[in-house]
Design an enzyme around this catalytic site. Structure first.
Site, PDB file in Angstrom:
ATOM      1  N   ASP A  12       0.882  -1.169   0.000  1.00 44.55           N
ATOM      2  CA  ASP A  12       0.000   0.000   0.000  1.00 44.55           C
ATOM      3  C   ASP A  12       0.918   1.216   0.000  1.00 44.55           C
ATOM      4  OD1 ASP A  12      -2.378  -1.470   0.181  1.00 44.55           O
ATOM      5  OD2 ASP A  12      -2.259  -1.572   2.355  1.00 44.55           O
ATOM      6  N   ASP A 131     -13.882  -3.827  -1.744  1.00 45.24           N
ATOM      7  CA  ASP A 131     -13.751  -3.604  -0.302  1.00 45.24           C
ATOM      8  C   ASP A 131     -15.122  -3.858   0.308  1.00 45.24           C
ATOM      9  OD1 ASP A 131     -11.097  -2.820  -0.618  1.00 45.24           O
ATOM     10  OD2 ASP A 131     -11.629  -0.717  -0.903  1.00 45.24           O
TER      11      ASP A 131
END
EC number: 4.3.2.10
Length: 256
Positions: A12, A131
């Site tokens: 990330d 998500d």
């Protein structure tokens, strides 16, 4: 023969640095993405996923320069996501050296974009990132909802139905992150992982919540995922990729 299950370290990246948070918040610096990617390449990771976590929120494009540097050092498949909104964004990332491109927020606003991208570049290049957060209460049939913008905006979309729709439009893979588990280190949400994996014919990558090697194996054995993705356990040196592969093999999972 069973297909080998993949282990995918995830980077990330926020403003050019690898970071790791808990439930998408409380961010901690983990280093330079190119150095980290090179380390995982040397350790024998099957793939690397690079997500520019600032891109969708700030509306800026993924750092092509970082992708180019990474692709020059890494000789395993590289999936890149974050702020991918147009066919040109995908072309730019593939030209920079990405093997696959992950689409998240843009797929929700314009599902046909996924179909267009798959037609243009081939399903094998197109990953749809989901998500999901559990929204059902105790005693209710389990239900998970899609969230966008780094987990900040609910959409009202059912995660399992949405994943089926994405497969129908031509997505080659689903990258499924449980927002309830992200960074918590107590295992994947096996319920949503299994529900989506069992509903689809394309690979599902389980993400969000790995704290130990057993969690990786559970994602495959109980979650029915085709691949498992983790960040913190690798970035901060708790485990190496070879240790993860050895453990999974000891549980009877075919690894490369």
């Amino acid at each position: 023969m069973a297909l080998a299950k993949r282990i995918i370290p995830c980077l990330d990246v926020d403003n050019g640095r690898v970071v790791k948070g808990v439930k998408f918040e409380n961010i901690r610096d983990a280093g330079d993405p190119v150095e980290i990617a090179r380390r995982y390449n040397e350790q024998g990771a099957d793939e690397i996923t690079f997500l520019d976590i600032t891109a969708s929120v700030d509306g800026r494009d993924t750092t092509l320069h970082t992708v180019e540097r990474m692709a020059s050092q890494v000789f395993i498949p590289l999936t890149v996501g974050g702020g991918v909104r147009t066919v040109q964004d995908i072309r730019n990332l593939l030209n920079a050296g990405a093997d696959k491109v992950s689409i998240n927020t843009a797929a929700v606003f314009n599902p046909e974009f996924v179909g267009e991208a798959a037609d243009r570049f081939g399903s094998q290049c197109i990953v749809v990132a989901i998500d999901a957060k559990k929204v059902s209460g105790p005693g209710e049939a389990p239900r998970w909802e899609i969230f966008t913008h780094g987990g900040r905006k609910p959409t009202g979309l059912d995660a399992v139905e949405w994943a089926k729709k994405m497969e129908g439009l031509g997505a080659g893979e689903i990258l499924l992150t449980s927002m309830d588990q992200d960074g918590m280190k107590n295992g994947f949400d096996l319920g949503v992982t299994r529900a989506i994996s069992d509903a689809l014919g394309i690979p599902v990558i389980a993400s969000g919540g790995v704290g130990n090697l057993q969690h990786l194996a559970d994602g495959i054995l109980e979650g029915h995922a085709s691949a498992v993705l983790a960040a913190s356990i690798f970035h901060f040196g708790e485990y190496t990729v070879p240790e993860a592969k050895a453990y999974m093999a000891s549980r009877g999972i075919v690894v490369r």
